[in-house]
Design a protein around this motif. Structure first.
Motif, PDB file in Angstrom:
ATOM      1  N   PRO A  39      21.840 -63.847  22.827  1.00  0.00           N
ATOM      2  CA  PRO A  39      22.628 -63.340  23.957  1.00  0.00           C
ATOM      3  C   PRO A  39      23.201 -61.945  23.689  1.00  0.00           C
ATOM      4  CG  PRO A  39      23.853 -65.033  22.774  1.00  0.00           C
ATOM      5  CD  PRO A  39      22.475 -64.995  22.169  1.00  0.00           C
ATOM      6  N   VAL A  40      23.438 -61.219  24.781  1.00  0.00           N
ATOM      7  CA  VAL A  40      24.142 -59.940  24.726  1.00  0.00           C
ATOM      8  C   VAL A  40      25.405 -60.069  25.569  1.00  0.00           C
ATOM      9  CG1 VAL A  40      24.056 -57.492  25.372  1.00  0.00           C
ATOM     10  CG2 VAL A  40      22.043 -58.583  24.369  1.00  0.00           C
ATOM     11  N   TYR A  41      26.521 -59.533  25.044  1.00  0.00           N
ATOM     12  CA  TYR A  41      27.798 -59.633  25.733  1.00  0.00           C
ATOM     13  C   TYR A  41      28.294 -58.244  26.122  1.00  0.00           C
ATOM     14  CZ  TYR A  41      27.693 -64.209  23.504  1.00  0.00           C
ATOM     15  OH  TYR A  41      27.325 -65.454  23.086  1.00  0.00           O
ATOM     16  N   LYS A  42      29.044 -58.190  27.226  1.00  0.00           N
ATOM     17  CA  LYS A  42      29.736 -56.957  27.589  1.00  0.00           C
ATOM     18  C   LYS A  42      31.227 -57.184  27.382  1.00  0.00           C
ATOM     19  CE  LYS A  42      30.180 -53.338  31.029  1.00  0.00           C
ATOM     20  NZ  LYS A  42      29.807 -52.800  32.353  1.00  0.00           N
ATOM     21  N   LEU A  43      31.946 -56.130  26.947  1.00  0.00           N
ATOM     22  CA  LEU A  43      33.393 -56.224  26.789  1.00  0.00           C
ATOM     23  C   LEU A  43      34.052 -55.271  27.768  1.00  0.00           C
ATOM     24  CD1 LEU A  43      32.056 -56.379  23.677  1.00  0.00           C
ATOM     25  CD2 LEU A  43      34.429 -56.923  23.191  1.00  0.00           C
TER      26      LEU A  43
ATOM     27  N   ILE B  10      30.512 -47.688  27.388  1.00  0.00           N
ATOM     28  CA  ILE B  10      30.688 -49.117  27.597  1.00  0.00           C
ATOM     29  C   ILE B  10      30.573 -49.811  26.250  1.00  0.00           C
ATOM     30  CG2 ILE B  10      29.912 -49.165  29.999  1.00  0.00           C
ATOM     31  CD1 ILE B  10      27.162 -50.058  28.977  1.00  0.00           C
ATOM     32  N   GLU B  11      31.178 -50.996  26.175  1.00  0.00           N
ATOM     33  CA  GLU B  11      31.200 -51.722  24.914  1.00  0.00           C
ATOM     34  C   GLU B  11      30.374 -52.998  25.059  1.00  0.00           C
ATOM     35  OE1 GLU B  11      35.053 -51.427  23.233  1.00  0.00           O
ATOM     36  OE2 GLU B  11      34.671 -52.902  21.662  1.00  0.00           O
TER      37      GLU B  11
ATOM     38  N   THR C 200      18.345 -62.002  12.779  1.00  0.00           N
ATOM     39  CA  THR C 200      17.710 -61.354  11.625  1.00  0.00           C
ATOM     40  C   THR C 200      18.491 -60.198  10.996  1.00  0.00           C
ATOM     41  OG1 THR C 200      16.441 -59.938  13.110  1.00  0.00           O
ATOM     42  CG2 THR C 200      15.397 -61.991  12.378  1.00  0.00           C
ATOM     43  N   SER C 201      19.037 -59.268  11.798  1.00  0.00           N
ATOM     44  CA  SER C 201      19.647 -58.099  11.142  1.00  0.00           C
ATOM     45  C   SER C 201      20.620 -57.372  12.057  1.00  0.00           C
ATOM     46  CB  SER C 201      18.554 -57.104  10.716  1.00  0.00           C
ATOM     47  OG  SER C 201      18.014 -56.451  11.857  1.00  0.00           O
ATOM     48  N   VAL C 202      21.441 -56.525  11.443  1.00  0.00           N
ATOM     49  CA  VAL C 202      22.364 -55.650  12.170  1.00  0.00           C
ATOM     50  C   VAL C 202      21.583 -54.756  13.120  1.00  0.00           C
ATOM     51  CG1 VAL C 202      23.939 -53.687  11.880  1.00  0.00           C
ATOM     52  CG2 VAL C 202      24.128 -55.669  10.351  1.00  0.00           C
ATOM     53  N   GLU C 203      20.492 -54.187  12.639  1.00  0.00           N
ATOM     54  CA  GLU C 203      19.713 -53.254  13.451  1.00  0.00           C
ATOM     55  C   GLU C 203      19.145 -53.949  14.684  1.00  0.00           C
ATOM     56  OE1 GLU C 203      19.606 -53.482  10.224  1.00  0.00           O
ATOM     57  OE2 GLU C 203      19.800 -51.478   9.367  1.00  0.00           O
ATOM     58  N   ASP C 204      18.652 -55.163  14.504  1.00  0.00           N
ATOM     59  CA  ASP C 204      18.066 -55.891  15.625  1.00  0.00           C
ATOM     60  C   ASP C 204      19.137 -56.240  16.666  1.00  0.00           C
ATOM     61  OD1 ASP C 204      15.797 -57.173  16.872  1.00  0.00           O
ATOM     62  OD2 ASP C 204      16.749 -59.088  16.361  1.00  0.00           O
ATOM     63  N   ALA C 205      20.348 -56.561  16.199  1.00  0.00           N
ATOM     64  CA  ALA C 205      21.430 -56.883  17.144  1.00  0.00           C
ATOM     65  C   ALA C 205      21.784 -55.652  17.981  1.00  0.00           C
ATOM     66  CB  ALA C 205      22.656 -57.386  16.375  1.00  0.00           C
ATOM     67  N   VAL C 206      21.827 -54.486  17.344  1.00  0.00           N
ATOM     68  CA  VAL C 206      22.114 -53.253  18.084  1.00  0.00           C
ATOM     69  C   VAL C 206      20.979 -52.959  19.068  1.00  0.00           C
ATOM     70  CG1 VAL C 206      22.395 -50.749  17.867  1.00  0.00           C
ATOM     71  CG2 VAL C 206      23.556 -52.276  16.255  1.00  0.00           C
ATOM     72  N   ASP C 207      19.743 -53.101  18.601  1.00  0.00           N
ATOM     73  CA  ASP C 207      18.590 -52.860  19.481  1.00  0.00           C
ATOM     74  C   ASP C 207      18.656 -53.723  20.736  1.00  0.00           C
ATOM     75  OD1 ASP C 207      17.329 -50.923  17.979  1.00  0.00           O
ATOM     76  OD2 ASP C 207      16.044 -52.326  16.898  1.00  0.00           O
ATOM     77  N   LYS C 208      18.996 -54.988  20.542  1.00  0.00           N
ATOM     78  CA  LYS C 208      19.015 -55.910  21.688  1.00  0.00           C
ATOM     79  C   LYS C 208      20.088 -55.513  22.697  1.00  0.00           C
ATOM     80  CE  LYS C 208      16.457 -59.826  20.233  1.00  0.00           C
ATOM     81  NZ  LYS C 208      16.257 -60.187  18.809  1.00  0.00           N
ATOM     82  N   ALA C 209      21.237 -55.096  22.203  1.00  0.00           N
ATOM     83  CA  ALA C 209      22.302 -54.671  23.123  1.00  0.00           C
ATOM     84  C   ALA C 209      21.858 -53.435  23.901  1.00  0.00           C
ATOM     85  CB  ALA C 209      23.584 -54.392  22.341  1.00  0.00           C
ATOM     86  N   ILE C 210      21.229 -52.503  23.219  1.00  0.00           N
ATOM     87  CA  ILE C 210      20.807 -51.258  23.879  1.00  0.00           C
ATOM     88  C   ILE C 210      19.667 -51.531  24.867  1.00  0.00           C
ATOM     89  CG2 ILE C 210      19.664 -49.031  23.460  1.00  0.00           C
ATOM     90  CD1 ILE C 210      21.366 -48.812  20.899  1.00  0.00           C
ATOM     91  N   LYS C 211      18.723 -52.363  24.479  1.00  0.00           N
ATOM     92  CA  LYS C 211      17.612 -52.693  25.393  1.00  0.00           C
ATOM     93  C   LYS C 211      18.148 -53.322  26.673  1.00  0.00           C
ATOM     94  CE  LYS C 211      13.311 -52.983  22.898  1.00  0.00           C
ATOM     95  NZ  LYS C 211      13.802 -52.510  21.575  1.00  0.00           N
TER      96      LYS C 211
ATOM     97  N   LYS D 194      29.865 -49.264  20.969  1.00  0.00           N
ATOM     98  CA  LYS D 194      30.144 -48.476  22.163  1.00  0.00           C
ATOM     99  C   LYS D 194      28.888 -47.648  22.458  1.00  0.00           C
ATOM    100  CE  LYS D 194      35.096 -47.625  21.735  1.00  0.00           C
ATOM    101  NZ  LYS D 194      36.117 -46.584  21.563  1.00  0.00           N
ATOM    102  N   VAL D 195      28.482 -47.631  23.722  1.00  0.00           N
ATOM    103  CA  VAL D 195      27.301 -46.860  24.116  1.00  0.00           C
ATOM    104  C   VAL D 195      27.730 -45.820  25.151  1.00  0.00           C
ATOM    105  CG1 VAL D 195      24.945 -46.985  25.009  1.00  0.00           C
ATOM    106  CG2 VAL D 195      25.935 -48.953  23.836  1.00  0.00           C
ATOM    107  N   GLY D 196      27.313 -44.568  24.952  1.00  0.00           N
ATOM    108  CA  GLY D 196      27.669 -43.488  25.883  1.00  0.00           C
ATOM    109  C   GLY D 196      26.471 -43.029  26.702  1.00  0.00           C
ATOM    110  N   PHE D 197      26.745 -42.673  27.940  1.00  0.00           N
ATOM    111  CA  PHE D 197      25.668 -42.142  28.805  1.00  0.00           C
ATOM    112  C   PHE D 197      26.271 -41.191  29.829  1.00  0.00           C
ATOM    113  CE2 PHE D 197      26.795 -44.783  32.443  1.00  0.00           C
ATOM    114  CZ  PHE D 197      27.409 -45.869  31.843  1.00  0.00           C
ATOM    115  N   GLY D 198      25.528 -40.202  30.189  1.00  0.00           N
ATOM    116  CA  GLY D 198      26.010 -39.206  31.142  1.00  0.00           C
ATOM    117  C   GLY D 198      26.133 -39.781  32.534  1.00  0.00           C
ATOM    118  N   VAL D 199      27.231 -39.464  33.224  1.00  0.00           N
ATOM    119  CA  VAL D 199      27.372 -39.904  34.612  1.00  0.00           C
ATOM    120  C   VAL D 199      26.984 -38.729  35.501  1.00  0.00           C
ATOM    121  CG1 VAL D 199      29.061 -41.701  34.222  1.00  0.00           C
ATOM    122  CG2 VAL D 199      29.845 -39.370  34.513  1.00  0.00           C
ATOM    123  N   GLU D 200      26.136 -39.011  36.461  1.00  0.00           N
ATOM    124  CA  GLU D 200      25.663 -37.931  37.329  1.00  0.00           C
ATOM    125  C   GLU D 200      26.751 -37.472  38.276  1.00  0.00           C
ATOM    126  OE1 GLU D 200      21.968 -39.485  38.958  1.00  0.00           O
ATOM    127  OE2 GLU D 200      21.667 -40.339  36.957  1.00  0.00           O
ATOM    128  N   ASP D 201      26.569 -36.295  38.749  1.00  0.00           N
ATOM    129  CA  ASP D 201      27.594 -35.694  39.601  1.00  0.00           C
ATOM    130  C   ASP D 201      27.693 -36.351  40.980  1.00  0.00           C
ATOM    131  OD1 ASP D 201      29.440 -33.913  38.973  1.00  0.00           O
ATOM    132  OD2 ASP D 201      28.615 -32.305  40.197  1.00  0.00           O
TER     133      ASP D 201
END
Lengths: 69, 69, 69, 69, 69, 69, 69, 69, 69, 69, 69, 69
Positions: free
Chosen positions: K4-8, L9-10, L17-28, L62-69
């Motif tokens: 699962p993926v969670y949002k905070l 967003i958080e 399996t791993s820290v990297e895979d957990a981050v990948d899944k959240a970003i995907k 925390k993931v950052g992304f540009g907000v359009e105008d």
């Protein structure tokens, strides 16, 4: 070679004279029951005051030691 | 029995010799105006340097004391 | 008058006797290559333990000094 | 030479224009009652918003000053 | 309109019953000498223990109030 | 494509006028010896006070730059 | 026996594959100029994203090494 | 008079009703095996949610107690 | 339904290969004496360096487990 | 009177000129979709550097606004 | 089984009576639009003061919930 | 050129399996609804344990992304 595992415990040593003595006392006490203490880290330094002078320095430390297999 | 309320003030003591002496000096000075100082907590340890040796240890502490009703 | 710029470097001094001596040793060593050390701030206090007593105090400090124009 | 002792007080300055102006206003106000203010440190920068623009910058600082003997 | 300046003081309230009551007691006590208290922030929650139950909740807060011109 | 490695150094810039100017001065000074400065992060904002006004803003930053192979 | 003094430097290693690889790359690069690297501590783990996948892991570490007399 | 040494342990108490009750439960449980618990400090307050209401408050505390000689 | 109480212990696992393996080793070791380990939290990631490569990853974790009534 | 609930969102504003302008830009952009923004708090101040001068100030803030019933 | 993926999200609940009630109100309000709230963590406890008593407890929490595929 | 504004967003990703895979899944997962994700920062690494081994790595970013105008 094996990969060691360490346990960390938290202690507050006290002393009427110095930070160093407070840490020493905490480590000496822990050494009575755990022989292979390996390192420590100071977490917090506090104290109580009596008649305008420091009565006891109270220094909280984490102490690490290897846990046997 | 009453529930006491404490006030905390922040002081920086200085000393040419040690952390402990810097704290002592701050507490002694505060004791001139507030008699019932009760406890302290070290917040930060800094110092200035002169010709490659510590000139003054500067130790910032919070000091707590009961406020009377 | 000019607005000075300072550089901060991080050092860990060690001593078998005290926090103050560990800081002194780090500053003395840095003074060999940088003459105008100006101030320091304690970042962390740790140590290693041998046979139930502190073997080396390990005190990490940031040291600031002015960089010439 | 004596070892000085300093007191630190915490203030929140506010300004409709900038962080610097909010800090200035807090220090100017403190200077009315304490003449020998010596240094400050920014603790937190906040503000309130009105109709999509910053109304007041609110900058909390610690200010240090020497306490006389 | 003027830009207000606030002062923050730090207090520890105590209570045998709850966190909220400890905060209330600190604020009530401060209100005796400062009438325009405006906001607070909880800094730390501790307590002492007697015979396996909490004896006193000890809640440290920062309290802010406007300083008059 | 290669994976770059960066080094971070810590500097304190000072300015009589603003936070931004203090940061600019630190970066300009570093640029004299390191050409490819890439980013910075503000670590601490302090200052000294003279006669009730800010004399020098003192802004400590970390600055990152790529280290060549 | 002498009391060693250590210097700490801060580096950001990057890798398209893992946290461990990013740290390795930073340490390998530092080893080119400093032979006696002794320990490291992870300070921050960040990364940039390209098309919904991690492009570079960016791991900032402090690395300590003994400074010779 | 002797300089006491304290041990700190970390516990998470839970309660369906309040922060205070969660702390009480952790302390009561620890009191079953350690009689001289002396003080505690709240480290973190969390909880799980079921159908839009708090199901369990989860309060993590450090508890200190004197270790006998 | 009962309100569970948990104990947290702090361990440092080590591994020559990865952060994950260091955590696994710490948890496996703890599982030998405590069967109902429930969750962990990474506190710090460090390591020692030998000849310019990571020798041991040292990952400190807090591990929580329910204490029976 | 009702007890309001607020939501906090995190934004990074950027500016080539100042910290204040970066915050203003983030708040102005958020105001396009949320009309009742109420307060903000600065979380982090960073920037990127181009040819030895700050190119963009990047200021991360939390912004709070009341959520309607 | 899926990972699962969670949002905070971050919310500030307010209450005239208690910390617990402020948290409850924030969670109840969030539950109106997000049904599967799973856990929360207290980030900060503040309040405003009116005539020497707490007017509103303001408790900021992070709330986590699973995001569907 | 315009000054971009970013939203953060958080998220908590999980992986067996791993820290990297957990981050990948959240970003995907975030990439399904937000196309221009730009960077992330690891906030916390936790996990749950089942029968003495890590069941799920839980990595909050925390993931950052540009907000359009």
């Amino acid at each position: 070679m094996k990969d060691p595992v360490y346990k960390l415990i938290e202690l507050t040593g006290t002393s009427t004279t110095s930070v160093e003595d407070a840490v020493d006392k905490a480590i000496k006490r822990a050494h009575k029951t755990v022989k292979n203490l390996s390192w420590f880290q100071v977490i917090e330094t506090r104290g109580n005051i009596s008649k305008g002078t420091v009565h006891h320095w109270q220094v909280t430390i984490k102490v690490g030691f290897g846990v046997e297999d």
